[in-house]
Write a protein that holds these residues in place. Structure first.
Motif, PDB file in Angstrom:
ATOM      1  N   PRO A 180      21.218 -38.789 -15.094  1.00  0.00           N
ATOM      2  CA  PRO A 180      22.153 -39.696 -15.803  1.00  0.00           C
ATOM      3  C   PRO A 180      23.376 -39.209 -16.857  1.00  0.00           C
ATOM      4  O   PRO A 180      23.390 -38.160 -17.421  1.00  0.00           O
ATOM      5  N   THR A 181      24.162 -40.092 -16.534  1.00  0.00           N
ATOM      6  CA  THR A 181      25.627 -40.277 -16.832  1.00  0.00           C
ATOM      7  C   THR A 181      25.560 -40.281 -18.664  1.00  0.00           C
ATOM      8  O   THR A 181      25.039 -40.838 -18.521  1.00  0.00           O
ATOM      9  N   GLN A 183      27.604 -42.300 -20.198  1.00  0.00           N
ATOM     10  CA  GLN A 183      27.557 -43.690 -20.266  1.00  0.00           C
ATOM     11  C   GLN A 183      25.738 -44.129 -20.281  1.00  0.00           C
ATOM     12  O   GLN A 183      26.109 -44.996 -20.976  1.00  0.00           O
ATOM     13  N   GLU A 184      25.413 -43.416 -19.267  1.00  0.00           N
ATOM     14  CA  GLU A 184      24.043 -44.280 -18.445  1.00  0.00           C
ATOM     15  C   GLU A 184      23.262 -44.311 -19.555  1.00  0.00           C
ATOM     16  O   GLU A 184      21.827 -44.184 -20.705  1.00  0.00           O
ATOM     17  N   ARG A 185      23.721 -42.387 -20.349  1.00  0.00           N
ATOM     18  CA  ARG A 185      22.541 -42.301 -21.441  1.00  0.00           C
ATOM     19  C   ARG A 185      22.495 -42.902 -22.720  1.00  0.00           C
ATOM     20  O   ARG A 185      21.149 -42.550 -22.936  1.00  0.00           O
ATOM     21  N   LYS A 187      22.763 -46.072 -22.829  1.00  0.00           N
ATOM     22  CA  LYS A 187      22.907 -47.541 -22.641  1.00  0.00           C
ATOM     23  C   LYS A 187      20.842 -47.351 -22.579  1.00  0.00           C
ATOM     24  O   LYS A 187      20.063 -48.170 -22.814  1.00  0.00           O
ATOM     25  N   LEU A 188      20.214 -45.936 -21.538  1.00  0.00           N
ATOM     26  CA  LEU A 188      19.140 -45.440 -22.006  1.00  0.00           C
ATOM     27  C   LEU A 188      18.307 -44.936 -23.425  1.00  0.00           C
ATOM     28  O   LEU A 188      17.248 -46.051 -23.562  1.00  0.00           O
ATOM     29  N   VAL A 210      18.073 -41.317 -13.473  1.00  0.00           N
ATOM     30  CA  VAL A 210      18.591 -42.714 -12.499  1.00  0.00           C
ATOM     31  C   VAL A 210      18.700 -42.354 -11.143  1.00  0.00           C
ATOM     32  O   VAL A 210      19.112 -41.059 -10.655  1.00  0.00           O
ATOM     33  N   ASP A 212      20.387 -43.812  -7.784  1.00  0.00           N
ATOM     34  CA  ASP A 212      21.546 -44.605  -7.251  1.00  0.00           C
ATOM     35  C   ASP A 212      20.941 -45.547  -5.661  1.00  0.00           C
ATOM     36  O   ASP A 212      21.235 -46.035  -5.111  1.00  0.00           O
ATOM     37  N   ARG A 230      19.869 -47.788 -10.717  1.00  0.00           N
ATOM     38  CA  ARG A 230      21.346 -48.270 -11.307  1.00  0.00           C
ATOM     39  C   ARG A 230      21.697 -49.586 -11.629  1.00  0.00           C
ATOM     40  O   ARG A 230      21.490 -50.600 -11.966  1.00  0.00           O
ATOM     41  N   MET A 233      19.673 -50.069 -14.560  1.00  0.00           N
ATOM     42  CA  MET A 233      20.082 -50.388 -16.247  1.00  0.00           C
ATOM     43  C   MET A 233      20.954 -51.176 -15.661  1.00  0.00           C
ATOM     44  O   MET A 233      21.548 -51.440 -16.936  1.00  0.00           O
ATOM     45  N   ASN A 234      21.934 -51.679 -15.140  1.00  0.00           N
ATOM     46  CA  ASN A 234      23.235 -52.868 -15.046  1.00  0.00           C
ATOM     47  C   ASN A 234      22.828 -53.807 -15.243  1.00  0.00           C
ATOM     48  O   ASN A 234      23.851 -54.618 -15.656  1.00  0.00           O
TER      49      ASN A 234
END
Length: 408
Positions: A180-181, A183-185, A187-188, A210, A212, A230, A233-234
């Motif tokens: 994960p990026t 930003q994704e990390r 959030k997770l 993650v 895609d 993804r 997550m979003n």
């Protein structure tokens, strides 16, 4: 003395006709009055008003208010209440939003165990393991005296399931996952921390990945991999995302993930040998068709005799391979229900039910799009149900009912 008024002069008559005195016209004869029979009222003609008389005065029409005047202003009715838009998935007002601000975390001493589902999975992979052992033994015979080392190396290779670099390569190349990026990390990790805190598990022992994909899915692989799509997550509230992660954690805690991967790894040589045998058999069958029916008959007798000799030599054990896929699918369905129960026991039952409903809706939409494009709808046969590794939506929701009922 007063003078008398002057008298107008007498003018002479105009010449021509002599002056004649005016004679009144003779009267019209009077009609005799009708004789009225005795005992009846005489007829009296109506008296019409004289032409020169004044017409009767009728009452004047009422005066209506002028319509051009401004109408009275009445109070406008209150507006109807508009339905409030649903809150965003990441909004704190969402009913499935959870608070992830947790302080101290209690970690239990027992992190993992092997439940009955994981043990059954290993037991059912035993026929595949024996077939793979035979295949590896035949291949190791080509190496002469080093053949034993080949067999031992293959047996020891199962430990790679728990090797972190091997797991990363497996996640990247086989499962198509990525790291994960930042930003994704961000959030997770709070959601994962909440899930592991409720389970009493050390969350740093696992790796978040993650996929895609625009589908709602997650995966628990090897010994330490937890992957989410993804879309999950979003688009999911953090409570539903936590339910998905808690489900995958249930696979790890119960030993489902590593037992499935270990069984698959040791069954891989047998699977490869079976595919090679199918390809060779298909090629021989096409060659036998060139020699018409006699070639097909000879091919059938040859393959049938070889299969009969194999079954009789191994005491019918190869026949077990026909039933292994159905048994493994049944164990897989049971492991999914166990993972659902694990997530529900942590308090994520309503969120998990909402996720299952969304999965069911996505399946219905995919079937509708297939039918709209002219494709044949996918009909679920009894055999496909037996080979399915996941229970249907209604079965999973039925097993969640004890956790969805309000506590008294």
């Amino acid at each position: 003395m007063t003078q008398p008024p002057p008298v107008p002069p007498e003018y002479p008559e105009p010449t021509g006709r002599p002056h004649q005195p005016q004679v009144p016209p003779p009267p019209y004869p009077q009609q005799p009055a009708p004789q009225t029979p005795p005992g009846t009222r005489p007829h009296v003609p109506p008296q019409y008003p004289h032409v020169g008389a004044q017409a009767p005065r009728y009452p004047q029409a009422p005066q209506y208010p002028d319509t051009s005047a401004q109408a009275p202003q009445y109070p406008s009715p209150p507006p109807y209440p508009q339905a409030a838009p649903p809150p965003a998935p990441d909004s704190p007002l969402h009913p499935h939003h959870i608070n992830t601000d947790r302080g101290r975390v209690h970690v239990s001493g027992r992190q993992r165990h092997t439940d009955a589902t994981a043990f059954s999975n290993l037991l059912l992979h035993l026929p595949n393991f024996l077939c793979s052992l035979v295949v590896v033994g035949l291949v190791s015979a080509l190496f002469g005296g080093f053949g034993v080392l080949v067999v031992l190396a293959w047996l020891a290779s199962g430990a790679l399931v728990f090797h972190r670099p091997t797991e990363s390569a497996l996640a990247r190349h086989l499962l198509r996952l990525r790291y994960p990026t930042p930003q994704e990390r961000a959030k997770l990790e709070p959601v994962w921390r909440e899930v592991t805190a409720r389970a009493g598990v050390e969350g740093r022992n696992y790796e978040l990945w993650v996929e895609d994909s625009d589908g709602l899915n997650a995966v628990a692989a090897a010994g330490h991999i937890v992957g989410v799509t993804r879309f999950a997550m979003n688009q999911l509230p953090n409570g539903e995302l936590a339910a998905v992660m808690a489900h995958e954690l249930g696979h790890h805690v119960g030993g489902h993930a590593w037992s499935s991967l270990l069984g698959y790894w040791y069954a891989l040589p047998g699977r490869i040998a079976w595919r090679v045998l199918r390809a060779v058999t298909g090629f021989m069958f096409r060659v036998s068709q060139v020699f018409s029916c006699f070639g097909v008959l000879f091919f059938g007798l040859f393959v049938g005799g070889l299969a009969l000799a194999t079954i009789s030599t191994l005491y019918g054990l190869p026949l077990l391979l026909l039933a292994v896929p159905y048994a493994l699918a049944a164990v897989g369905r049971r492991s999914e229900l166990r993972a659902d129960q694990h997530a529900a026991a942590l308090g994520f039952a309503p969120m998990l039910a909402a996720v299952l409903q969304k999965l069911h809706h996505q399946e219905q939409q995919a079937a509708a799009l297939t039918a709209a494009d002219g494709g044949a709808p996918v009909t679920e046969t009894p055999v496909s149900k037996l080979l399915s590794s996941h229970p249907d939506y209604y079965t999973r929701l039925h097993h969640l009912q004890p956790y969805l009922q309000p506590t008294r």
